[in-house]
Design a protein around this motif. Structure first.
Motif, PDB file in Angstrom:
ATOM      1  N   THR A   1       0.831  -1.199   0.000  1.00  0.00           N
ATOM      2  CA  THR A   1       0.000   0.000   0.000  1.00  0.00           C
ATOM      3  C   THR A   1       0.865   1.248   0.000  1.00  0.00           C
ATOM      4  OG1 THR A   1      -1.845  -1.087   1.126  1.00  0.00           O
ATOM      5  CG2 THR A   1      -1.699   1.322   1.319  1.00  0.00           C
ATOM      6  N   ALA A   2       0.645   2.112  -0.986  1.00  0.00           N
ATOM      7  CA  ALA A   2       1.457   3.321  -1.139  1.00  0.00           C
ATOM      8  C   ALA A   2       0.937   4.126  -2.320  1.00  0.00           C
ATOM      9  CB  ALA A   2       2.918   2.960  -1.371  1.00  0.00           C
ATOM     10  N   VAL A   3       1.464   5.315  -2.440  1.00  0.00           N
ATOM     11  CA  VAL A   3       1.295   6.073  -3.678  1.00  0.00           C
ATOM     12  C   VAL A   3       2.457   5.678  -4.584  1.00  0.00           C
ATOM     13  CG1 VAL A   3       1.209   8.337  -4.761  1.00  0.00           C
ATOM     14  CG2 VAL A   3       0.149   7.981  -2.511  1.00  0.00           C
ATOM     15  N   TYR A   4       2.124   5.290  -5.796  1.00  0.00           N
ATOM     16  CA  TYR A   4       3.132   4.835  -6.753  1.00  0.00           C
ATOM     17  C   TYR A   4       3.391   5.938  -7.773  1.00  0.00           C
ATOM     18  CZ  TYR A   4       3.118   0.121  -4.929  1.00  0.00           C
ATOM     19  OH  TYR A   4       3.276  -0.983  -4.110  1.00  0.00           O
ATOM     20  N   TYR A   5       4.669   6.235  -7.940  1.00  0.00           N
ATOM     21  CA  TYR A   5       5.102   7.300  -8.834  1.00  0.00           C
ATOM     22  C   TYR A   5       5.902   6.733 -10.003  1.00  0.00           C
ATOM     23  CZ  TYR A   5       4.020  10.398  -4.917  1.00  0.00           C
ATOM     24  OH  TYR A   5       3.400  11.066  -3.899  1.00  0.00           O
ATOM     25  N   CYS A   6       5.613   7.251 -11.153  1.00  0.00           N
ATOM     26  CA  CYS A   6       6.388   6.967 -12.348  1.00  0.00           C
ATOM     27  C   CYS A   6       7.434   8.071 -12.507  1.00  0.00           C
ATOM     28  CB  CYS A   6       5.433   6.950 -13.544  1.00  0.00           C
ATOM     29  SG  CYS A   6       6.194   6.862 -15.152  1.00  0.00           S
ATOM     30  N   ALA A   7       8.619   7.711 -12.984  1.00  0.00           N
ATOM     31  CA  ALA A   7       9.680   8.694 -13.153  1.00  0.00           C
ATOM     32  C   ALA A   7      10.503   8.371 -14.385  1.00  0.00           C
ATOM     33  CB  ALA A   7      10.569   8.720 -11.911  1.00  0.00           C
ATOM     34  N   ALA A   8      11.115   9.408 -14.954  1.00  0.00           N
ATOM     35  CA  ALA A   8      11.930   9.247 -16.160  1.00  0.00           C
ATOM     36  C   ALA A   8      13.262   9.945 -15.968  1.00  0.00           C
ATOM     37  CB  ALA A   8      11.199   9.818 -17.366  1.00  0.00           C
ATOM     38  N   GLN A   9      14.287   9.345 -16.511  1.00  0.00           N
ATOM     39  CA  GLN A   9      15.607   9.976 -16.488  1.00  0.00           C
ATOM     40  C   GLN A   9      16.253   9.837 -17.857  1.00  0.00           C
ATOM     41  OE1 GLN A   9      19.061   7.312 -15.046  1.00  0.00           O
ATOM     42  NE2 GLN A   9      17.532   7.075 -13.428  1.00  0.00           N
ATOM     43  N   ASN A  10      17.058  10.830 -18.180  1.00  0.00           N
ATOM     44  CA  ASN A  10      17.801  10.768 -19.432  1.00  0.00           C
ATOM     45  C   ASN A  10      18.814   9.629 -19.340  1.00  0.00           C
ATOM     46  OD1 ASN A  10      16.610  13.181 -20.602  1.00  0.00           O
ATOM     47  ND2 ASN A  10      17.771  14.300 -19.052  1.00  0.00           N
ATOM     48  N   SER A  11      18.924   8.872 -20.417  1.00  0.00           N
ATOM     49  CA  SER A  11      19.787   7.700 -20.410  1.00  0.00           C
ATOM     50  C   SER A  11      21.133   8.019 -21.041  1.00  0.00           C
ATOM     51  CB  SER A  11      19.133   6.562 -21.193  1.00  0.00           C
ATOM     52  OG  SER A  11      17.916   6.181 -20.609  1.00  0.00           O
TER      53      SER A  11
ATOM     54  N   ASN B   1      14.727  12.843 -13.732  1.00  0.00           N
ATOM     55  CA  ASN B   1      14.492  14.227 -14.102  1.00  0.00           C
ATOM     56  C   ASN B   1      13.011  14.617 -14.067  1.00  0.00           C
ATOM     57  OD1 ASN B   1      16.734  12.995 -16.241  1.00  0.00           O
ATOM     58  ND2 ASN B   1      17.391  14.845 -15.189  1.00  0.00           N
ATOM     59  N   TYR B   2      12.143  13.629 -14.293  1.00  0.00           N
ATOM     60  CA  TYR B   2      10.711  13.922 -14.427  1.00  0.00           C
ATOM     61  C   TYR B   2       9.913  12.941 -13.577  1.00  0.00           C
ATOM     62  CZ  TYR B   2      12.835  16.015 -18.552  1.00  0.00           C
ATOM     63  OH  TYR B   2      13.648  16.727 -19.386  1.00  0.00           O
ATOM     64  N   TRP B   3       8.832  13.447 -13.002  1.00  0.00           N
ATOM     65  CA  TRP B   3       7.995  12.649 -12.105  1.00  0.00           C
ATOM     66  C   TRP B   3       6.518  12.850 -12.422  1.00  0.00           C
ATOM     67  CZ3 TRP B   3       9.914   9.423  -8.272  1.00  0.00           C
ATOM     68  CH2 TRP B   3      11.293   9.504  -8.048  1.00  0.00           C
ATOM     69  N   GLY B   4       5.764  11.778 -12.245  1.00  0.00           N
ATOM     70  CA  GLY B   4       4.321  11.883 -12.344  1.00  0.00           C
ATOM     71  C   GLY B   4       3.727  12.314 -11.011  1.00  0.00           C
ATOM     72  N   GLN B   5       2.421  12.449 -10.980  1.00  0.00           N
ATOM     73  CA  GLN B   5       1.714  12.900  -9.788  1.00  0.00           C
ATOM     74  C   GLN B   5       1.424  11.765  -8.819  1.00  0.00           C
ATOM     75  OE1 GLN B   5       1.003  16.200  -8.960  1.00  0.00           O
ATOM     76  NE2 GLN B   5       2.474  16.421 -10.624  1.00  0.00           N
ATOM     77  N   GLY B   6       1.501  10.552  -9.299  1.00  0.00           N
ATOM     78  CA  GLY B   6       1.288   9.400  -8.434  1.00  0.00           C
ATOM     79  C   GLY B   6      -0.117   8.831  -8.532  1.00  0.00           C
ATOM     80  N   THR B   7      -0.223   7.554  -8.218  1.00  0.00           N
ATOM     81  CA  THR B   7      -1.511   6.878  -8.179  1.00  0.00           C
ATOM     82  C   THR B   7      -1.549   6.004  -6.922  1.00  0.00           C
ATOM     83  OG1 THR B   7      -3.068   5.489  -9.429  1.00  0.00           O
ATOM     84  CG2 THR B   7      -0.743   4.916  -9.612  1.00  0.00           C
ATOM     85  N   GLN B   8      -2.681   6.038  -6.233  1.00  0.00           N
ATOM     86  CA  GLN B   8      -2.794   5.334  -4.964  1.00  0.00           C
ATOM     87  C   GLN B   8      -3.079   3.852  -5.189  1.00  0.00           C
ATOM     88  OE1 GLN B   8      -2.614   6.541  -1.574  1.00  0.00           O
ATOM     89  NE2 GLN B   8      -2.655   4.332  -1.148  1.00  0.00           N
ATOM     90  N   VAL B   9      -2.334   3.026  -4.492  1.00  0.00           N
ATOM     91  CA  VAL B   9      -2.595   1.581  -4.457  1.00  0.00           C
ATOM     92  C   VAL B   9      -2.841   1.200  -3.004  1.00  0.00           C
ATOM     93  CG1 VAL B   9      -1.612  -0.713  -4.787  1.00  0.00           C
ATOM     94  CG2 VAL B   9      -1.241   1.069  -6.511  1.00  0.00           C
TER      95      VAL B   9
END
Length: 129
Positions: A91-101, A117-125
């Motif tokens: 149980t948590a808020v799950y965040y997606c993130a991106a980084q330059n490779s 470098n970049y993050w989403g707002q998150g989704t609750q699980v």
């Protein structure tokens, strides 16, 4: 500016499954390492999993190894997190993130939130017992 939008969160019973999606826009998705992090109430954000831009390298936290699977579809600018055998401690808020490779994806870079470098707002699980 890269935008990341997560979806697929919700309430599930222990032992159940969920599939999270993260849609990216505004950048070159196929060039990014993508990661999932989570933050439970009262705890710090922690690494869950990451996948290299090509999809040929993945990393997982020990706590989710064998239960979670990360994948990506560069044609759809989307990364997925398939979560099976869910536990209440997931149980948590799950965040997606991106980084330059840059070159090969090293574990320390994949697992470090400071490298993204970049993050989403998150989704609750929420996983009920």
């Amino acid at each position: 500016q890269v935008q990341l939008v997560e979806s697929g969160g919700g309430l599930v019973q222990a032992g159940g499954s969920l599939r999270l999606s993260c849609a990216a826009s505004g950048g070159t998705f196929s060039s990014y390492t993508m990661g999932w992090f989570r933050q439970a109430p009262g705890k710090e954000r922690e690494f869950v999993t990451a996948i290299a831009w090509s999809g040929d390298k993945t990393y997982y936290a020990d706590s989710v190894k064998g239960r979670f699977t990360i994948s990506r579809d560069n044609a759809k600018n989307t990364v997925y997190l398939q979560m099976n055998s869910l536990k209440p401690e997931d149980t948590a808020v799950y965040y997606c993130a991106a980084q330059n490779s840059y070159g090969a994806l090293l574990a320390v870079v994949a697992k470090g939130s400071q490298y993204y470098n970049y993050w989403g707002q998150g989704t609750q699980v929420t996983v009920s017992s």
